[in-house]
Design a protein around this motif. Structure first.
Motif: not given
Length: 691
Positions: A49-77
């Motif tokens: 629960a705690m790990g998912l919460g910290i990771w989700a905070m990071h992931f949502v924060g990454m979504q808040a970071y917007q660039l004028p190009i299309r973004l995606g994420y390597d699933p393994v990494v």
């Protein structure tokens, strides 16, 4: 390439960071309180629960970071960054669940967890697979790592301090969660600020990786649900644990109380006979090894029964509590004070000489004689104390208690309010009482008990209404013994119940004889002892006796003392109600000497009040007794009860009682108790008394 931020997602990431921090603090408390397999399960669930919460905070924060190009994420990494977050959380929760967290361990833990959180963040950034790669500002990069280590250290310290239940712990955890969540967010956005992406860069994971736009909402929802479930489970488990803890505490307290009551008196909290036996064994062994003396003081209160009867059992309990407190005062230097009976106490005390025991006994007599305040009344009692000294008067518990008891009885016989040392001659008196009890056991089978009958007349001149049955013991050695000589022993030994049943049966048998002889209007009155009154089979016994001798129920009057009726009012009302339903008449004997509540008295289904002979004795000389008698008669009239005066011995008494309104009289003036064979023809005796 100039980035921008979605403020709503930034706020969401901060909210998730705070919620994850609060979850971590709450779960650390569950892990600490759990034991065995449950602790491992809480650790695993908490880390997820705690790990998912910290990771989700990071992931949502990454979504808040917007660039004028299309973004995606390597699933393994990306998955690897989640694993790092979970492992870092497990490491943190395990660390704060330890018994101690010294500064050295805290610093090492902060470095380890800070490195793991930083690795998770920058691995998540690497999951973008930007081409060319991301450049980082060295100063901001280093600052983000410092923030991660500092935030980890603060989180570990706060979680360790708030892991146990304490006053306002939830409010403290909420405040701490705000601090921790803000620190985690600060680390994330500092790391994001350190990133620099060159113009023309492309995201290598945009085509083959995870689409950030499609994953944001599911990750936020799933993370919030996981954290909510973890918190709810923790709260429910905590409540269950608290209830279980309260139940265990209640059972422990109840067990301790039962263990205490097994060895102590319920009212006074003094040692009882069971604990006295243990104390006796110890002091005998210690005195035997050391060649020392100790004294046994057997204390019996004088006049306690009268206080119970006059002022009620609550006043009696208050008196006993105060006497127990006085006996246990430190200045007396007593080793053990035990309550072994209703108003009986035993004292064990080491003494250098027998005289020291006598001095102590005199001090106790003085203390006991001081008045006791109870319900606005000053209660006065004295005590009779018997003293036996080890080893002079015995070398065992039985011998010492027996001899101290014999000395106490000698003190009572000598006038009370005194203390006596045991002497061998006293054993004869104690033995005589035991012999009398043994003789009493055989008296019923040997038909040694007899009834005498005292006539009862309607005031002032008759006719004869019936008689009261009075018990006598025709002892083969001591001759005719009045009730005062054996009733007390019969009550103490429990023989009074069997004797009382014999009296009831014999009195009804005699009444049946009188009815057959032409006196069907005569009635018989029988006294019930307190023990007999409380017997479960009383109603059955009375009904069987009436049926056996074909006696109409209204011809039998059962007399109980006022104090017996008032002892347990509700139970007395139940018993008396059953007897009244049977048709038996009820008389309150010795009225005026007890402690009656008129509220209860009017509920008792009695048909008769008997004025105690103590008020009649000095009627001609004591205006106070005259006023009491007049008041009792008036009360009887108000309650529609017949009033009977006993102990009438003079013409003046008969005249006053008649004028006062008494319905019936009995006493030596009208007729003394006589055997049934002499009872017929009482009318002539009455005429002679009137003359």
């Amino acid at each position: 390439m100039a980035p921008s931020y979605d403020l709503l997602l930034v706020l969401f990431s901060l909210l998730i960071a705070v919620l994850a921090s609060y979850t971590a603090l709450d779960l650390s408390g569950r892990i600490v309180s759990a034991r065995g397999r449950a602790a491992h399960l809480w650790l695993a669930g908490g880390a997820m629960a705690m790990g998912l919460g910290i990771w989700a905070m990071h992931f949502v924060g990454m979504q808040a970071y917007q660039l004028p190009i299309r973004l995606g994420y390597d699933p393994v990494v990306t998955l690897l960054s989640l694993v790092i977050a979970v492992l870092a959380s497990a490491f943190a929760l395990k660390l704060v669940s330890l018994e101690h967290l010294p500064w050295r361990r805290l610093c090492l833990g902060a470095l380890g967890m800070g490195a793991a959180v930083s690795s998770m963040h920058y691995m998540g950034m690497a999951a973008l697979r930007m081409r060319p790669g991301i450049d980082y500002d060295p100063l901001l990069f280093a600052l983000s790592i410092v923030i991660a280590v500092a935030a980890s250290g603060a989180a570990l310290w706060i979680a360790f301090r708030l892991r146990r239940q304490m006053p306002r712990v939830r409010q403290l955890r909420m405040g701490a969660a705000l601090v921790m969540g803000s620190a985690i967010a600060a680390m994330h956005y500092t790391g994001m600020a350190a990133a620099s992406i060159a113009p023309g860069s492309v995201c290598g994971a945009a085509r083959t990786g995870l689409d950030s736009g499609m994953l944001t909402l599911p990750i936020v929802v799933i993370t919030l649900c996981v954290l909510a479930v973890a918190l709810i489970t923790s709260v429910l488990d905590m409540r269950l644990e608290m209830r279980t803890g309260l139940l265990v505490q209640a059972l422990t307290e109840a067990n301790e109380e039962l263990s205490f009551l097994a060895m102590h008196d319920k009212l006074t909290r003094l040692p009882n006979r069971a604990l006295l036996d243990d104390r006796f064994l110890r002091i005998v062994q210690a005195s035997s090894r050391g060649g020392k003396r100790f004294a046994v003081l057997f204390i019996d209160l004088d006049g306690f029964k009268g206080i119970n009867d006059s002022y009620g059992h609550q006043a009696g309990d208050t008196l006993l509590l105060e006497i127990a407190r006085r006996l246990g005062l430190p200045e007396h230097g007593i080793d053990t004070v035990a309550r072994v009976g209703g108003d009986e106490f035993v004292v064990l005390v080491e003494v250098d000489t027998p005289d020291a025991a006598g001095v102590l006994a005199q001090c106790l007599l003085t203390a006991i004689c001081e008045p006791v305040q109870a319900g606005g009344q000053a209660l006065h009692v004295s005590a009779s104390i018997g003293i036996a000294v080890y080893p002079d008067d015995g070398d065992s518990q039985h011998a010492l208690l027996t001899n101290a008891d014999a000395a106490m009885y000698h003190a009572k016989a000598a006038g009370r309010n005194a203390c006596y040392f045991f002497e061998s001659s006293m054993n004869f008196q104690a033995g005589a009482r035991q012999v009398l009890i043994q003789d009493m056991r055989a008296a019923l089978a040997a038909s040694q008990f007899v009834l005498h009958y005292q006539p009862k007349y309607r005031a002032p001149d008759g006719p004869l209404l019936g008689a009261e049955a009075l018990l006598r013991w025709n002892h083969p050695v001591h001759g005719m013994i009045s009730p005062d000589g054996f009733i007390g022993l019969a009550e103490k030994s429990g023989l009074i119940v069997a004797i009382g049943e014999w009296v009831l049966n014999e009195a009804c048998r005699q009444l049946a004889v009188w009815h057959a002889a032409g006196h069907p209007e005569w009635t018989i009155a029988v006294n019930l002892s307190a023990l007999q009154f409380c017997q479960e089979n009383l109603l059955h016994t009375v009904a069987k006796v009436l049926e056996r001798h074909a006696i109409p129920p209204h011809c039998l009057t059962l007399e109980i003392t006022e104090s017996t009726a008032m002892h347990d009012v509700d139970e007395s009302l139940r018993i008396l109600g059953s007897l009244d339903a049977l048709g038996v008449r009820i008389a309150i004997d010795d009225f005026g000497t007890g402690y009656s509540s008129l509220l209860h008295l009017k509920r008792i289904p009695a048909s008769e009040l008997k004025i105690d002979r103590g008020f009649v004795r000095d009627l001609a000389h004591d205006t106070e007794d005259a006023a009491i008698v007049s008041a009792i008669v008036a009360l009887g009239r108000t309650l529609s009860l017949n009033v009977v005066a006993e102990g009438v011995e003079t013409h003046a008494q008969r005249k006053f009682l008649t004028e006062a309104g008494c319905d019936a009289l009995q006493g030596y003036l009208l007729g003394e108790p006589i055997p049934a064979s002499a009872f017929p023809g009482r009318e002539r005796v009455l005429e002679e008394a009137a003359a």
